[in-house]
Design a protein around this motif. Structure first.
Motif, PDB file in Angstrom:
ATOM      1  N   ALA A 178      13.920  43.538  10.694  1.00  0.00           N
ATOM      2  CA  ALA A 178      14.308  42.975   9.413  1.00  0.00           C
ATOM      3  C   ALA A 178      15.695  43.377   9.316  1.00  0.00           C
ATOM      4  CB  ALA A 178      13.604  43.552   8.527  1.00  0.00           C
ATOM      5  N   PRO A 179      16.400  44.353   9.517  1.00  0.00           N
ATOM      6  CA  PRO A 179      17.892  44.427   9.173  1.00  0.00           C
ATOM      7  C   PRO A 179      18.663  43.811  10.385  1.00  0.00           C
ATOM      8  CG  PRO A 179      16.741  46.597   9.872  1.00  0.00           C
ATOM      9  CD  PRO A 179      15.621  45.774   9.657  1.00  0.00           C
ATOM     10  N   ILE A 180      17.836  43.615  11.589  1.00  0.00           N
ATOM     11  CA  ILE A 180      18.638  42.965  12.794  1.00  0.00           C
ATOM     12  C   ILE A 180      18.769  41.754  12.590  1.00  0.00           C
ATOM     13  CG2 ILE A 180      18.295  42.705  15.256  1.00  0.00           C
ATOM     14  CD1 ILE A 180      16.902  45.241  15.355  1.00  0.00           C
ATOM     15  N   VAL A 181      17.592  41.119  11.895  1.00  0.00           N
ATOM     16  CA  VAL A 181      17.546  39.502  11.608  1.00  0.00           C
ATOM     17  C   VAL A 181      18.737  39.376  10.471  1.00  0.00           C
ATOM     18  CG1 VAL A 181      16.456  37.700  10.605  1.00  0.00           C
ATOM     19  CG2 VAL A 181      15.203  39.095  12.167  1.00  0.00           C
ATOM     20  N   GLY A 182      18.953  40.219   9.619  1.00  0.00           N
ATOM     21  CA  GLY A 182      19.668  40.278   8.600  1.00  0.00           C
ATOM     22  C   GLY A 182      21.223  40.083   9.216  1.00  0.00           C
ATOM     23  N   LYS A 183      21.533  41.093   9.926  1.00  0.00           N
ATOM     24  CA  LYS A 183      22.803  41.019  10.597  1.00  0.00           C
ATOM     25  C   LYS A 183      22.990  39.719  11.528  1.00  0.00           C
ATOM     26  CE  LYS A 183      26.677  42.986  12.066  1.00  0.00           C
ATOM     27  NZ  LYS A 183      27.684  43.046  10.811  1.00  0.00           N
ATOM     28  N   LEU A 184      22.032  39.217  12.187  1.00  0.00           N
ATOM     29  CA  LEU A 184      22.268  37.975  12.995  1.00  0.00           C
ATOM     30  C   LEU A 184      22.707  36.960  12.244  1.00  0.00           C
ATOM     31  CD1 LEU A 184      19.361  38.194  15.567  1.00  0.00           C
ATOM     32  CD2 LEU A 184      21.704  38.697  16.073  1.00  0.00           C
ATOM     33  N   LEU A 185      22.187  36.868  10.963  1.00  0.00           N
ATOM     34  CA  LEU A 185      22.408  35.645  10.117  1.00  0.00           C
ATOM     35  C   LEU A 185      23.853  35.729   9.667  1.00  0.00           C
ATOM     36  CD1 LEU A 185      19.397  35.710   7.609  1.00  0.00           C
ATOM     37  CD2 LEU A 185      20.082  33.926   9.313  1.00  0.00           C
ATOM     38  N   GLU A 186      24.473  36.608   9.979  1.00  0.00           N
ATOM     39  CA  GLU A 186      26.179  36.542   9.830  1.00  0.00           C
ATOM     40  C   GLU A 186      26.508  35.498  10.706  1.00  0.00           C
ATOM     41  OE1 GLU A 186      28.016  40.588   9.272  1.00  0.00           O
ATOM     42  OE2 GLU A 186      26.414  41.160   8.036  1.00  0.00           O
ATOM     43  N   PHE A 187      26.009  35.604  11.977  1.00  0.00           N
ATOM     44  CA  PHE A 187      26.475  34.815  12.920  1.00  0.00           C
ATOM     45  C   PHE A 187      25.696  33.520  13.553  1.00  0.00           C
ATOM     46  CE2 PHE A 187      27.290  39.267  13.365  1.00  0.00           C
ATOM     47  CZ  PHE A 187      28.383  39.366  13.161  1.00  0.00           C
ATOM     48  N   ILE A 188      24.514  33.555  13.097  1.00  0.00           N
ATOM     49  CA  ILE A 188      23.622  32.562  13.665  1.00  0.00           C
ATOM     50  C   ILE A 188      22.929  31.761  12.256  1.00  0.00           C
ATOM     51  CG2 ILE A 188      21.467  31.966  14.958  1.00  0.00           C
ATOM     52  CD1 ILE A 188      22.279  34.499  16.571  1.00  0.00           C
ATOM     53  N   ALA A 189      22.890  30.699  12.441  1.00  0.00           N
ATOM     54  CA  ALA A 189      22.225  29.620  11.355  1.00  0.00           C
ATOM     55  C   ALA A 189      20.664  30.151  11.176  1.00  0.00           C
ATOM     56  CB  ALA A 189      22.510  28.202  11.437  1.00  0.00           C
ATOM     57  N   PRO A 190      20.294  30.072  10.049  1.00  0.00           N
ATOM     58  CA  PRO A 190      18.767  30.441   9.835  1.00  0.00           C
ATOM     59  C   PRO A 190      17.898  29.437  10.551  1.00  0.00           C
ATOM     60  CG  PRO A 190      19.741  29.796   7.861  1.00  0.00           C
ATOM     61  CD  PRO A 190      20.788  30.027   8.918  1.00  0.00           C
ATOM     62  N   ARG A 191      18.192  28.219  10.796  1.00  0.00           N
ATOM     63  CA  ARG A 191      17.365  27.353  11.515  1.00  0.00           C
ATOM     64  C   ARG A 191      17.079  27.670  12.873  1.00  0.00           C
ATOM     65  NH1 ARG A 191      20.007  21.991  13.588  1.00  0.00           N
ATOM     66  NH2 ARG A 191      22.223  22.404  13.910  1.00  0.00           N
ATOM     67  N   TYR A 192      18.256  28.154  13.647  1.00  0.00           N
ATOM     68  CA  TYR A 192      17.887  28.873  14.980  1.00  0.00           C
ATOM     69  C   TYR A 192      16.972  29.857  14.925  1.00  0.00           C
ATOM     70  CZ  TYR A 192      21.990  25.706  15.921  1.00  0.00           C
ATOM     71  OH  TYR A 192      22.775  24.505  15.925  1.00  0.00           O
ATOM     72  N   LEU A 193      17.244  30.785  13.890  1.00  0.00           N
ATOM     73  CA  LEU A 193      16.361  32.089  13.917  1.00  0.00           C
ATOM     74  C   LEU A 193      14.993  31.802  13.674  1.00  0.00           C
ATOM     75  CD1 LEU A 193      18.607  34.565  12.354  1.00  0.00           C
ATOM     76  CD2 LEU A 193      18.133  34.329  14.728  1.00  0.00           C
ATOM     77  N   LEU A 194      14.639  30.709  12.810  1.00  0.00           N
ATOM     78  CA  LEU A 194      13.494  30.307  12.321  1.00  0.00           C
ATOM     79  C   LEU A 194      12.692  29.646  13.547  1.00  0.00           C
ATOM     80  CD1 LEU A 194      14.241  28.932   8.810  1.00  0.00           C
ATOM     81  CD2 LEU A 194      12.532  30.884   9.187  1.00  0.00           C
ATOM     82  N   SER A 195      13.479  28.823  14.036  1.00  0.00           N
ATOM     83  CA  SER A 195      12.844  27.923  15.054  1.00  0.00           C
ATOM     84  C   SER A 195      12.423  29.059  16.562  1.00  0.00           C
ATOM     85  CB  SER A 195      13.928  26.986  15.937  1.00  0.00           C
ATOM     86  OG  SER A 195      14.429  25.999  14.816  1.00  0.00           O
ATOM     87  N   ILE A 196      13.379  30.106  16.687  1.00  0.00           N
ATOM     88  CA  ILE A 196      12.969  31.110  17.947  1.00  0.00           C
ATOM     89  C   ILE A 196      11.690  31.682  17.412  1.00  0.00           C
ATOM     90  CG2 ILE A 196      13.783  33.080  18.974  1.00  0.00           C
ATOM     91  CD1 ILE A 196      16.747  31.939  18.433  1.00  0.00           C
ATOM     92  N   THR A 221      17.590  45.571   5.303  1.00  0.00           N
ATOM     93  CA  THR A 221      17.536  47.188   5.271  1.00  0.00           C
ATOM     94  C   THR A 221      16.727  47.425   4.008  1.00  0.00           C
ATOM     95  OG1 THR A 221      19.662  47.406   6.031  1.00  0.00           O
ATOM     96  CG2 THR A 221      18.627  49.397   5.013  1.00  0.00           C
ATOM     97  N   LEU A 222      16.825  46.788   2.943  1.00  0.00           N
ATOM     98  CA  LEU A 222      15.996  46.971   1.719  1.00  0.00           C
ATOM     99  C   LEU A 222      14.698  46.686   2.007  1.00  0.00           C
ATOM    100  CD1 LEU A 222      18.225  45.474  -1.113  1.00  0.00           C
ATOM    101  CD2 LEU A 222      17.092  47.909  -1.048  1.00  0.00           C
ATOM    102  N   SER A 223      14.458  45.520   2.706  1.00  0.00           N
ATOM    103  CA  SER A 223      13.108  45.165   3.160  1.00  0.00           C
ATOM    104  C   SER A 223      12.377  46.211   4.155  1.00  0.00           C
ATOM    105  CB  SER A 223      13.009  43.679   3.896  1.00  0.00           C
ATOM    106  OG  SER A 223      13.615  42.623   3.178  1.00  0.00           O
ATOM    107  N   THR A 224      13.306  46.754   5.108  1.00  0.00           N
ATOM    108  CA  THR A 224      12.555  47.951   5.836  1.00  0.00           C
ATOM    109  C   THR A 224      11.912  49.151   5.145  1.00  0.00           C
ATOM    110  OG1 THR A 224      13.990  47.161   8.053  1.00  0.00           O
ATOM    111  CG2 THR A 224      12.835  49.504   7.824  1.00  0.00           C
TER     112      THR A 224
END
Length: 455
Positions: A79-97, A386-389
């Motif tokens: 959860a926090p790793i995904v949150g950090k990645l969203l600072e650099f990667i668009a959510p459409r790519y993370l959702l697709s992956i 982090t809150l989610s974790t």
């Protein structure tokens, strides 16, 4: 740098989407609605696959169920790793992956022959990486699209889970019964690859600024308002707080962050503790298996209506009030569960269903909105992750500790008393977190504006 800051011309599909600002703002909600309707329900389909896998391989329940537990733990870590990645990667790519990895997990599971195979496929890949498709992943960017209607938008989007469960769960179970659990896995992989993957990859965006738009589907700010009206309607209460460039390091140094984390963790403790144990409890106190199963289904249906209504209500009266009302729904439903041991009335059971689904499930809507009210900025993704974790820790402990109390005492009395206490603690914590002291919701700001203009 956003599109609004760079003023670079839009091209391709972004230019097309930007021509319908109001429509596209709600189209984002529709995309999340469908994504969660499929993504969340195929992720939780493990409970339907579980009996069939047990029957085929003959492993003990703990060994087989460990796949879900491992996946749940992986999701909490991600959860926090995904949150950090969203600072650099668009959510459409993370959702697709995520859609691809969950699909791969389903497909590979059909070739699994050992427990550790399922730990990797249905555990790590399906449940673990599927966290991006759930409330956690969607809440990291959906609130960006709305300010005045944030609660309503999140409520509508998240209600897709309930609608999806009504459609998908019977379909998945019928496929398992008629064709086997492997065909059901291929079916779910197909839904993700054919619907969820292309829809998110081509149409989903992180924030309206990416395509030159503004929140709430506006093409531009309302310039017809006078400067005085705009100032009066400004939702900001604590200017210094709102102007802070929030990072995780800054957030964890505030009492607000920890009060919010406690509110969310105790709420998920209550949610999962009740959800996991109530069906077995209802059967033990005299209801039939069909009645108990129907109660769980009705909770989900009531939750669809409750999330939309309470999400909209939170935009008008404030997140704290709706959080308190929703958590009180679980508290009161737990009191009814205790009373039904002595008076197993169908009327009381349906009242419990309405309280739990119609009120209690509103927690999800506010959980998706409240952190964005408090910690908007470039670090929001990792802060929310982090809150989610921390919240998921409560969700993991709740069912286990409830079962422990039952094993030790032979009944659910102490477990339900603890759930009631956790509900009260969650309500108290959200008032100490006090989002209203940082930024007002639209209804509160509008009320303040009317007072200012009339005076």
């Amino acid at each position: 740098m956003s599109q609004l800051e760079s003023n670079r011309p839009l091209s391709g599909i972004d230019a097309l989407l930007a021509r319908t600002p109001f429509f596209y703002g709600w189209a984002v909600v529709a995309i999340v609605f469908i994504t969660m309707g499929i993504g969340v329900n195929v992720r939780t389909s493990f409970s339907l696959l579980f009996p069939a896998i047990l029957n085929e391989y003959g492993w003990d329940r703990a060994t087989t169920a460990a796949a879900f537990s491992i996946g749940f733990a992986v999701g909490a870590i991600l959860a926090p790793i995904v949150g950090k990645l969203l600072e650099f990667i668009a959510p459409r790519y993370l959702l697709s992956i995520s859609a691809i990895l969950v699909s791969v997990g389903f497909i590979l599971s059909t070739y699994s022959t050992e427990p550790w195979h399922f730990y990797l496929t249905l555990g790590v890949l399906m449940v673990g990486t599927g966290i991006v498709l759930t409330y956690v992943g969607q809440s990291m960017f959906l609130p960006n699209w709305f300010q005045r209607r944030r609660g309503l938008a999140v409520g509508v989007a998240f209600s897709g889970v309930g609608i999806g469960s009504i459609i998908l769960m019977p379909l998945i179970q019928e496929t398992i019964s008629a064709e086997g659990w492997r065909d059901a896995c291929w079916l779910m992989a197909g839904l993700l690859l054919i619907i969820v993957l292309p829809m998110n990859f081509f149409l989903q965006r992180k924030e309206p600024a990416d395509i030159g738009l503004f929140p709430d589907g506006d093409a531009a700010p309302d310039k017809e308002m006078t400067r005085g009206q705009q100032t009066a309607a400004d939702p900001v209460v604590d200017v210094e707080w709102v102007n802070t460039d929030w990072t995780l390091r800054k957030a964890v140094k505030t009492a607000t962050f920890w009060w919010l984390a406690l509110a969310c963790s105790t709420a998920l403790y209550v949610w999962y503790a009740v959800q996991v144990h109530q069906t077995k409890y209802l059967i033990e106190i005299g209801f039939s298996e069909l009645e108990a199963a129907s109660a769980l289904g009705l909770v989900g249906f009531a939750g669809v209506l409750g999330q939309i209504y309470l999400g909209n209500l939170s935009d008008r009266i404030g997140r704290e009030w709706v959080w308190s009302l929703s958590t009180a729904g679980f508290l009161l439903s737990c009191i009814l569960l205790l009373m039904m041991e002595y008076v197993p009335s169908p009327t009381m059971m349906y009242a419990m269903v309405i309280l739990q689904g119609g009120l209690g499930y509103g927690i999800a809507t506010v959980f998706g909105s409240m952190p964005a009210d408090l910690f908007q900025g470039r670090g929001y993704g990792i802060i929310f992750g982090t809150l989610s974790t921390l919240a998921l820790v409560g969700g993991a402990v709740g069912p286990w500790l409830t079962g422990f109390f039952y094993d030790e005492g032979g009944n659910y009395h102490l477990a339900f008393y603890v759930i009631i206490a956790m509900s009260a603690l969650s309500i108290l914590s959200v008032w100490f977190a006090a989002p209203r002291k940082r930024r007002l919701v639209a209804g509160q700001a509008r009320k303040r504006a009317m007072k200012a203009i009339s005076s």
